[in-house]
Design a protein around this motif. Structure first.
Motif, PDB file in Angstrom:
ATOM      1  N   GLU A 289       0.839  -1.191   0.000  1.00 48.14           N
ATOM      2  CA  GLU A 289       0.000   0.000   0.000  1.00 48.14           C
ATOM      3  C   GLU A 289       0.880   1.248   0.000  1.00 48.14           C
ATOM      4  N   TYR A 290       1.318   1.642  -1.208  1.00 47.07           N
ATOM      5  CA  TYR A 290       2.206   2.786  -1.370  1.00 47.07           C
ATOM      6  C   TYR A 290       1.499   3.880  -2.157  1.00 47.07           C
ATOM      7  N   ALA A 291       1.880   5.125  -1.885  1.00 49.98           N
ATOM      8  CA  ALA A 291       1.309   6.274  -2.586  1.00 49.98           C
ATOM      9  C   ALA A 291       2.381   7.352  -2.699  1.00 49.98           C
ATOM     10  N   GLY A 292       2.077   8.391  -3.477  1.00 45.66           N
ATOM     11  CA  GLY A 292       2.999   9.511  -3.605  1.00 45.66           C
ATOM     12  C   GLY A 292       4.238   9.152  -4.400  1.00 45.66           C
ATOM     13  N   THR A 293       5.317   9.893  -4.171  1.00 42.45           N
ATOM     14  CA  THR A 293       6.579   9.698  -4.870  1.00 42.45           C
ATOM     15  C   THR A 293       7.603   9.140  -3.898  1.00 42.45           C
ATOM     16  N   ASN A 294       8.033   7.916  -4.143  1.00 40.49           N
ATOM     17  CA  ASN A 294       9.002   7.242  -3.292  1.00 40.49           C
ATOM     18  C   ASN A 294      10.287   7.028  -4.074  1.00 40.49           C
ATOM     19  N   ILE A 295      11.432   7.234  -3.420  1.00 42.59           N
ATOM     20  CA  ILE A 295      12.703   7.306  -4.148  1.00 42.59           C
ATOM     21  C   ILE A 295      13.777   6.469  -3.469  1.00 42.59           C
ATOM     22  N   LEU A 296      14.503   5.682  -4.268  1.00 49.41           N
ATOM     23  CA  LEU A 296      15.755   5.030  -3.892  1.00 49.41           C
ATOM     24  C   LEU A 296      16.846   5.611  -4.783  1.00 49.41           C
ATOM     25  N   ARG A 297      17.794   6.349  -4.211  1.00 49.60           N
ATOM     26  CA  ARG A 297      18.776   7.043  -5.059  1.00 49.60           C
ATOM     27  C   ARG A 297      20.113   7.173  -4.324  1.00 49.60           C
ATOM     28  N   ASN A 298      21.175   6.987  -5.065  1.00 49.44           N
ATOM     29  CA  ASN A 298      22.540   7.220  -4.570  1.00 49.44           C
ATOM     30  C   ASN A 298      22.904   6.332  -3.385  1.00 49.44           C
ATOM     31  N   ASN A 299      22.289   5.161  -3.295  1.00 50.82           N
ATOM     32  CA  ASN A 299      22.592   4.251  -2.198  1.00 50.82           C
ATOM     33  C   ASN A 299      23.600   3.188  -2.616  1.00 50.82           C
ATOM     34  N   ILE A 300      24.344   2.680  -1.643  1.00 50.53           N
ATOM     35  CA  ILE A 300      25.184   1.506  -1.850  1.00 50.53           C
ATOM     36  C   ILE A 300      24.463   0.305  -1.252  1.00 50.53           C
ATOM     37  N   PHE A 301      24.113  -0.653  -2.107  1.00 54.56           N
ATOM     38  CA  PHE A 301      23.397  -1.856  -1.706  1.00 54.56           C
ATOM     39  C   PHE A 301      24.323  -3.058  -1.759  1.00 54.56           C
ATOM     40  N   GLU A 302      24.130  -3.996  -0.845  1.00 55.47           N
ATOM     41  CA  GLU A 302      24.942  -5.211  -0.872  1.00 55.47           C
ATOM     42  C   GLU A 302      24.463  -6.203  -1.928  1.00 55.47           C
ATOM     43  N   ARG A 303      23.199  -6.059  -2.341  1.00 55.36           N
ATOM     44  CA  ARG A 303      22.682  -6.851  -3.452  1.00 55.36           C
ATOM     45  C   ARG A 303      21.597  -6.024  -4.137  1.00 55.36           C
ATOM     46  N   ALA A 304      21.236  -6.391  -5.343  1.00 57.20           N
ATOM     47  CA  ALA A 304      20.269  -5.603  -6.115  1.00 57.20           C
ATOM     48  C   ALA A 304      18.982  -5.408  -5.323  1.00 57.20           C
ATOM     49  N   THR A 305      18.507  -4.165  -5.273  1.00 64.38           N
ATOM     50  CA  THR A 305      17.349  -3.805  -4.459  1.00 64.38           C
ATOM     51  C   THR A 305      16.450  -2.865  -5.243  1.00 64.38           C
ATOM     52  N   SER A 306      15.169  -3.208  -5.355  1.00 66.15           N
ATOM     53  CA  SER A 306      14.224  -2.337  -6.043  1.00 66.15           C
ATOM     54  C   SER A 306      12.807  -2.717  -5.628  1.00 66.15           C
ATOM     55  N   HIS A 307      11.869  -1.820  -5.932  1.00 66.65           N
ATOM     56  CA  HIS A 307      10.457  -2.075  -5.701  1.00 66.65           C
ATOM     57  C   HIS A 307       9.677  -1.211  -6.673  1.00 66.65           C
ATOM     58  N   GLU A 308       8.599  -1.731  -7.191  1.00 62.82           N
ATOM     59  CA  GLU A 308       7.853  -1.022  -8.220  1.00 62.82           C
ATOM     60  C   GLU A 308       7.273   0.299  -7.734  1.00 62.82           C
ATOM     61  N   ALA A 309       7.098   0.464  -6.436  1.00 63.89           N
ATOM     62  CA  ALA A 309       6.544   1.711  -5.908  1.00 63.89           C
ATOM     63  C   ALA A 309       7.602   2.796  -5.742  1.00 63.89           C
ATOM     64  N   PHE A 310       8.879   2.463  -5.998  1.00 64.32           N
ATOM     65  CA  PHE A 310       9.974   3.405  -5.802  1.00 64.32           C
ATOM     66  C   PHE A 310      10.666   3.726  -7.127  1.00 64.32           C
ATOM     67  N   ARG A 311      10.963   4.995  -7.339  1.00 59.76           N
ATOM     68  CA  ARG A 311      11.894   5.387  -8.386  1.00 59.76           C
ATOM     69  C   ARG A 311      13.294   5.007  -7.919  1.00 59.76           C
TER      70      ARG A 311
END
Length: 356
Positions: A289-311
């Motif tokens: 249950e996500y809304a608005g503008t959600n952002i993942l940016r300029n992060n260092i991840f230990e493994r690939a990380t994403s979600h359809e509700a996030f840019r």
């Protein structure tokens, strides 16, 4: 009232100085508190004092000289108060408790060994928590009431900085159940709690930055968690910014986002953080249950990380290395890094918590 004005509303020592301890005017902090008037300062000599401290009058400063321990509890029933260089220890309930108060400053307090929460603020506003250590609280475990540091139920305009919150039996720093909370949690070390170390539950307008979060103990607890629990009446988490943090070595993920049964997560920014060595990866998502503008940016991840509700853009997968230098996006990047160095330092913004 903005956080910048917190210091201005707190009382400057301008009245009498009341002394406590051997050779002082009063034998106990409570006796001095009962006699103090607005503008007074209570100076407490090194030693251990029993019977706790309850403050019922506004505008007093309490200051410890040397190692001052007060057992078991500080109960705050007034406002415009400052507490400095004091230890509260061994409470069978809370170490420090305030409900419905305003304009408080806690500097260099140590709270340890309480059965329930450590520093608990409810319906309390305009608060500075600076340089405090909280450890060994929530000793009764998951049955404990509130957390090591609870900013809850209508508490607003709170700044938590330069604190060390560690080895507690529940959450470390918890902001919960408050719309338009305007809370800033920054430059803290939060470690080895049951977890999460830093938790935002059903609150809005919260910033979490420049913290190091590590070593949560329970396998379901992340270093930083954003959530909507069923206990909240207002089931919204909105306008939360998480940036310049390092979250590592936690029993679950570096950061988790979850909704217990119903509620909305919206307008979350996760930018320029470094995640590594967490048992279940960088970020876990639970709830859709996500809304608005959600952002993942300029992060260092230990493994690939994403979600359809996030840019998701300009993130780096793998260990921090030269690939992070000048490879980030300037869009919404913080103006400083975890060490308060200005960004950018080179030809562009770096990825992760550090600007190299």
């Amino acid at each position: 009232m903005t956080l910048a004005l917190v210091a201005a509303v707190l009382p400057a020592p301008q009245g009498r100085t009341l002394t406590v301890g051997p050779g002082g005017q009063y034998a106990t902090p409570q006796a001095a508190a009962n006699a103090a008037q607005p503008g007074d300062t209570v100076e407490i000599a090194q030693g251990t004092y029993g019977n706790g401290l309850t403050v019922k009058r506004d505008g007093i400063t309490f200051r410890g000289n040397g190692n001052v321990t007060i057992k078991p509890t500080l109960t705050i029933n007034a406002g415009n108060l400052t507490f400095e260089n004091l230890t509260f220890q061994g409470s069978d309930r809370f170490g420090v408790y305030a409900d419905g108060r305003n304009n408080l400053a806690f500097r260099n307090l140590r709270i340890n060994g309480s059965q329930d929460g450590g520093l608990v603020l409810l319906n309390t506003s305009n608060v500075l928590i600076d340089g405090c250590e909280i450890t060994g609280t929530n000793a009764r475990g998951t049955k404990a009431d509130h957390e090591a540091m609870s900013i809850g139920h209508g508490s607003r305009d709170v700044e938590v900085r330069h604190c060390n919150v560690h080895d507690n039996g529940e959450e470390g720093i918890d902001v919960k159940y408050t719309e338009n909370a305007r809370v800033k949690i920054h430059d803290n070390i939060v470690s080895n709690n049951r977890g999460p170390n830093i938790y935002v539950d059903s609150a809005t307008h919260v910033e979490i930055y420049n913290n190091i979060s590590s070593g949560t103990k329970n396998e379901t607890k992340s270093g930083i968690a954003l959530a909507v629990e069923d206990y909240a009446e207002h089931r919204v988490l909105d306008n939360v910014k998480v940036y310049n943090n390092i979250s590592h070595g936690n029993a679950q993920s570096g950061l988790s986002i979850w909704v217990q049964s119903s509620g909305t997560v919206s307008n979350v920014q996760i930018i320029n953080n470094t995640f590594y060595g967490n048992k279940k990866g960088s970020i876990t998502f639970d709830g859709d249950e996500y809304a608005g503008t959600n952002i993942l940016r300029n992060n260092i991840f230990e493994r690939a990380t994403s979600h359809e509700a996030f840019r998701s853009d300009h993130n780096l997968v793998g260990p921090p290395d030269a690939r992070a230098i000048d490879a980030g996006s300037a869009d919404l990047a913080p103006a400083f890094d975890i060490d308060d160095r200005p960004r950018p330092q080179g030809n562009g913004y770096d990825i992760g918590a550090h600007e190299r």
